[in-house]
Enzyme design. Sequence first.
Site, PDB file in Angstrom:
ATOM      1  N   HIS A 149       0.832  -1.188   0.000  1.00  0.00           N
ATOM      2  CA  HIS A 149       0.000   0.000   0.000  1.00  0.00           C
ATOM      3  C   HIS A 149       0.878   1.255   0.000  1.00  0.00           C
ATOM      4  O   HIS A 149       2.082   1.172   0.214  1.00  0.00           O
ATOM      5  CB  HIS A 149      -0.915   0.023   1.230  1.00  0.00           C
ATOM      6  CG  HIS A 149      -2.050  -0.947   1.148  1.00  0.00           C
ATOM      7  ND1 HIS A 149      -1.898  -2.289   1.399  1.00  0.00           N
ATOM      8  CD2 HIS A 149      -3.353  -0.761   0.820  1.00  0.00           C
ATOM      9  CE1 HIS A 149      -3.059  -2.899   1.248  1.00  0.00           C
ATOM     10  NE2 HIS A 149      -3.956  -1.998   0.890  1.00  0.00           N
ATOM     11  N   LYS A 158      -0.430   4.749   4.625  1.00  0.00           N
ATOM     12  CA  LYS A 158      -1.274   3.788   5.342  1.00  0.00           C
ATOM     13  C   LYS A 158      -0.714   3.547   6.736  1.00  0.00           C
ATOM     14  O   LYS A 158       0.473   3.296   6.911  1.00  0.00           O
ATOM     15  CB  LYS A 158      -1.382   2.469   4.576  1.00  0.00           C
ATOM     16  CG  LYS A 158      -2.361   1.489   5.206  1.00  0.00           C
ATOM     17  CD  LYS A 158      -2.673   0.332   4.275  1.00  0.00           C
ATOM     18  CE  LYS A 158      -3.653  -0.644   4.914  1.00  0.00           C
ATOM     19  NZ  LYS A 158      -4.952  -0.005   5.232  1.00  0.00           N
TER      20      LYS A 158
END
Length: 259
Positions: A141, A145
């Site tokens: 990600h 995040k």
Amino acid sequence: MTPGPPPFPMTKVLINGAKGRMGQALLTCAARIPDLHVTAGIDVGDDLQAAIAGCDVVIDFSFHSVTPKVARLCAERRKALVVGTTGHAEGEKATLREAARTIPMVWASNFSTGVNTLFWLTRKAAEILGPGFDLEVVEMHHWLKKDAPSGTAATLLEILAEVRKVQLSDALRHGRQGITGERTAAEIGIHALRGGDVVGDHTVIFAANGERVELSHKASSRETFASGALRAAQWVVNRPPGIYDMQDVLGLRGANPCP
């Protein structure tokens, strides 16, 4: 001329976390759905109690510590809830479960149709391939995040552990460093990568001597998650109280490719 079926009833949606990346995607996608109306988009500092009266369902993409407060208010006002936050502590999860005794709730780690197909395929592959294959999950990600592994990866790990009939806390292996020794057959590996603007990549690896099966999903836009969450919001209104997920929304619960 035979009249067509009645139009789908209008669903009134409140979006909590409207200023965030997912909140903005939800607002963009909602504007394209004629039978859905966003009654309010709120964020930090806004009055949820005042805004909730006008909606049928709340979609929460705020923060894991905020969601329990949202769930309690939804239960009090009898509003359906779609939970898009991840990384909940056990106490926070308990609050959501308690709220679901009163209201219908879609609580999913990922609202993408493709990812939920990956969940289904992962279960089937684990059942078919059996214990002779080593299990590893890799997710990546964007650098912003905050939680790891991702909620989607956590769901994949839970599926694998359930099929293998093992306790995930015992089998889970977070990365590897140093002299780790040989990999045991019982291990389920998880590797979390972070960098750039990656929306979300997930791969489940089944590795055996002589062959390897990989199931992957790669998201390039948050709108795929937003569309799924809005679909869940329309689906959950007027359902009986309880906890549902996207497998229920998509009709994948209990589906079997081999009749």
